[in-house]
Design a protein around this motif. Structure first.
Motif, PDB file in Angstrom:
ATOM      1  N   VAL A 172       0.844  -1.202   0.000  1.00 30.80           N
ATOM      2  CA  VAL A 172       0.000   0.000   0.000  1.00 30.80           C
ATOM      3  C   VAL A 172       0.878   1.251   0.000  1.00 30.80           C
ATOM      4  N   TYR A 173       1.959   1.246   0.798  1.00 28.29           N
ATOM      5  CA  TYR A 173       2.889   2.383   0.823  1.00 28.29           C
ATOM      6  C   TYR A 173       3.495   2.604  -0.557  1.00 28.29           C
ATOM      7  N   PHE A 174       3.906   1.522  -1.208  1.00 24.98           N
ATOM      8  CA  PHE A 174       4.502   1.609  -2.541  1.00 24.98           C
ATOM      9  C   PHE A 174       3.520   2.244  -3.527  1.00 24.98           C
ATOM     10  N   LEU A 175       2.286   1.776  -3.528  1.00 25.24           N
ATOM     11  CA  LEU A 175       1.294   2.316  -4.460  1.00 25.24           C
ATOM     12  C   LEU A 175       0.957   3.768  -4.157  1.00 25.24           C
ATOM     13  N   CYS A 176       0.840   4.099  -2.867  1.00 30.38           N
ATOM     14  CA  CYS A 176       0.471   5.465  -2.510  1.00 30.38           C
ATOM     15  C   CYS A 176       1.578   6.464  -2.824  1.00 30.38           C
ATOM     16  N   THR A 177       2.827   6.125  -2.528  1.00 32.30           N
ATOM     17  CA  THR A 177       3.911   7.061  -2.810  1.00 32.30           C
ATOM     18  C   THR A 177       4.256   7.107  -4.295  1.00 32.30           C
ATOM     19  N   ALA A 178       3.833   6.114  -5.058  1.00 33.95           N
ATOM     20  CA  ALA A 178       4.074   6.138  -6.503  1.00 33.95           C
ATOM     21  C   ALA A 178       3.118   7.083  -7.217  1.00 33.95           C
ATOM     22  N   GLY A 179       2.034   7.483  -6.562  1.00 31.09           N
ATOM     23  CA  GLY A 179       1.083   8.397  -7.178  1.00 31.09           C
ATOM     24  C   GLY A 179       0.165   7.730  -8.178  1.00 31.09           C
ATOM     25  N   VAL A 180      -0.186   6.482  -7.929  1.00 31.62           N
ATOM     26  CA  VAL A 180      -1.011   5.732  -8.877  1.00 31.62           C
ATOM     27  C   VAL A 180      -2.373   6.382  -9.067  1.00 31.62           C
ATOM     28  N   VAL A 181      -3.008   6.791  -7.986  1.00 33.68           N
ATOM     29  CA  VAL A 181      -4.342   7.387  -8.086  1.00 33.68           C
ATOM     30  C   VAL A 181      -4.282   8.688  -8.887  1.00 33.68           C
ATOM     31  N   TYR A 182      -3.277   9.514  -8.606  1.00 35.53           N
ATOM     32  CA  TYR A 182      -3.114  10.767  -9.352  1.00 35.53           C
ATOM     33  C   TYR A 182      -2.903  10.475 -10.840  1.00 35.53           C
ATOM     34  N   ASP A 183      -2.067   9.482 -11.146  1.00 34.14           N
ATOM     35  CA  ASP A 183      -1.798   9.136 -12.540  1.00 34.14           C
ATOM     36  C   ASP A 183      -3.062   8.684 -13.256  1.00 34.14           C
ATOM     37  N   ILE A 184      -3.890   7.910 -12.567  1.00 38.64           N
ATOM     38  CA  ILE A 184      -5.127   7.426 -13.183  1.00 38.64           C
ATOM     39  C   ILE A 184      -6.109   8.576 -13.394  1.00 38.64           C
ATOM     40  N   ILE A 185      -6.275   9.417 -12.371  1.00 37.16           N
ATOM     41  CA  ILE A 185      -7.242  10.521 -12.468  1.00 37.16           C
ATOM     42  C   ILE A 185      -6.860  11.506 -13.561  1.00 37.16           C
ATOM     43  N   HIS A 186      -5.575  11.841 -13.662  1.00 35.66           N
ATOM     44  CA  HIS A 186      -5.132  12.864 -14.605  1.00 35.66           C
ATOM     45  C   HIS A 186      -4.614  12.301 -15.928  1.00 35.66           C
ATOM     46  N   GLY A 187      -4.651  10.995 -16.099  1.00 38.80           N
ATOM     47  CA  GLY A 187      -4.243  10.393 -17.363  1.00 38.80           C
ATOM     48  C   GLY A 187      -2.765  10.565 -17.678  1.00 38.80           C
ATOM     49  N   ILE A 188      -1.918  10.448 -16.660  1.00 37.45           N
ATOM     50  CA  ILE A 188      -0.467  10.601 -16.842  1.00 37.45           C
ATOM     51  C   ILE A 188       0.073   9.369 -17.567  1.00 37.45           C
ATOM     52  N   PRO A 189       0.873   9.553 -18.617  1.00 43.01           N
ATOM     53  CA  PRO A 189       1.420   8.389 -19.321  1.00 43.01           C
ATOM     54  C   PRO A 189       2.503   7.691 -18.503  1.00 43.01           C
ATOM     55  N   PHE A 190       2.661   6.401 -18.752  1.00 47.44           N
ATOM     56  CA  PHE A 190       3.697   5.636 -18.056  1.00 47.44           C
ATOM     57  C   PHE A 190       5.084   6.090 -18.490  1.00 47.44           C
ATOM     58  N   SER A 191       5.253   6.320 -19.775  1.00 47.47           N
ATOM     59  CA  SER A 191       6.509   6.827 -20.329  1.00 47.47           C
ATOM     60  C   SER A 191       6.175   7.551 -21.634  1.00 47.47           C
ATOM     61  N   VAL A 192       7.178   8.240 -22.160  1.00 47.73           N
ATOM     62  CA  VAL A 192       6.979   9.005 -23.390  1.00 47.73           C
ATOM     63  C   VAL A 192       8.121   8.677 -24.345  1.00 47.73           C
ATOM     64  N   VAL A 193       7.806   8.556 -25.630  1.00 47.24           N
ATOM     65  CA  VAL A 193       8.830   8.328 -26.652  1.00 47.24           C
ATOM     66  C   VAL A 193       9.124   9.665 -27.317  1.00 47.24           C
ATOM     67  N   ASP A 194      10.389  10.068 -27.296  1.00 43.59           N
ATOM     68  CA  ASP A 194      10.795  11.315 -27.933  1.00 43.59           C
ATOM     69  C   ASP A 194      10.716  11.131 -29.448  1.00 43.59           C
ATOM     70  N   PRO A 195       9.944  11.974 -30.138  1.00 43.13           N
ATOM     71  CA  PRO A 195       9.778  11.776 -31.586  1.00 43.13           C
ATOM     72  C   PRO A 195      11.061  12.005 -32.390  1.00 43.13           C
ATOM     73  N   ARG A 196      11.967  12.834 -31.874  1.00 42.03           N
ATOM     74  CA  ARG A 196      13.206  13.108 -32.617  1.00 42.03           C
ATOM     75  C   ARG A 196      14.206  11.960 -32.493  1.00 42.03           C
ATOM     76  N   THR A 197      14.402  11.468 -31.267  1.00 44.74           N
ATOM     77  CA  THR A 197      15.429  10.452 -31.039  1.00 44.74           C
ATOM     78  C   THR A 197      14.882   9.040 -30.974  1.00 44.74           C
ATOM     79  N   ARG A 198      13.564   8.905 -30.869  1.00 40.69           N
ATOM     80  CA  ARG A 198      12.902   7.610 -30.739  1.00 40.69           C
ATOM     81  C   ARG A 198      13.322   6.855 -29.477  1.00 40.69           C
ATOM     82  N   LYS A 199      13.775   7.587 -28.464  1.00 42.24           N
ATOM     83  CA  LYS A 199      14.156   6.976 -27.188  1.00 42.24           C
ATOM     84  C   LYS A 199      13.005   7.136 -26.199  1.00 42.24           C
TER      85      LYS A 199
END
Length: 161
Positions: A36-63
């Motif tokens: 529960v501590y891990f999930l709460c400090t990771a901000g899972v609820v905030y990420d779900i509510i605000h639609g935060i992506p897990f990661s992003v791919v840079d279009p220029r470098t494809r990284k």
């Protein structure tokens, strides 16, 4: 009370009855609290509510980028990584106080304590490094600056009484 609520309540009661042996084991509560501590400090609820992506791919470098470079923003992976680092650092401290004293062999005890302390320092160093990456104005490091005075406590900076 609707039938859905009754089914949910009955399912919960059956689960408690079936798993009642495990509910009184301290390690079950420890693992549950750590999860529960891990999930709460990771901000899972905030990420779900605000639609935060897990990661992003840079279009220029494809990284793929897992850690945002902005101070007031984070990706889902960054939350999980920082939460895991803080949890592992804390578990290292718990292991130093709870596991190491139970080891009978003196050399194994010292080695285990050193490994746990190293894990704790490494995890907290990583958290500080990410914070410095995101906030370039942050100056203090993991260790005191070279210009700090050393010596007895009476000569310590900020010692006022």
């Amino acid at each position: 009370m609707s039938s859905d609520h009754l089914v949910l309540l009955f399912s919960f009661a059956v689960a408690v009855y079936v798993f009642r042996r495990f509910l009184f084991l301290p390690w079950v509560w420890f693992v549950g609290a750590a999860f529960v501590y891990f999930l709460c400090t990771a901000g899972v609820v905030y990420d779900i509510i605000h639609g935060i992506p897990f990661s992003v791919v840079d279009p220029r470098t494809r990284k793929t980028t897992y850690i945002s470079n902005r101070a007031r923003h984070q990706y889902g992976a960054e939350g999980f990584l920082m939460s895991a680092a803080i949890l592992l650092g804390g578990l290292g401290l718990v292991a130093i106080t709870e596991v190491v004293p139970r080891i009978r062999n003196r050399s194994s005890q010292r080695l285990t304590g050193l490994l746990c302390l190293s894990l704790t320092c490494l995890c907290f160093y990583e958290v500080i490094s990410v914070y410095r990456y995101k906030n370039s104005w942050y100056g203090p490091g993991f260790l005191p600056p070279a210009w700090y005075r050393t010596g007895p406590l009476a000569r310590d900076q900020g010692f006022s009484f």
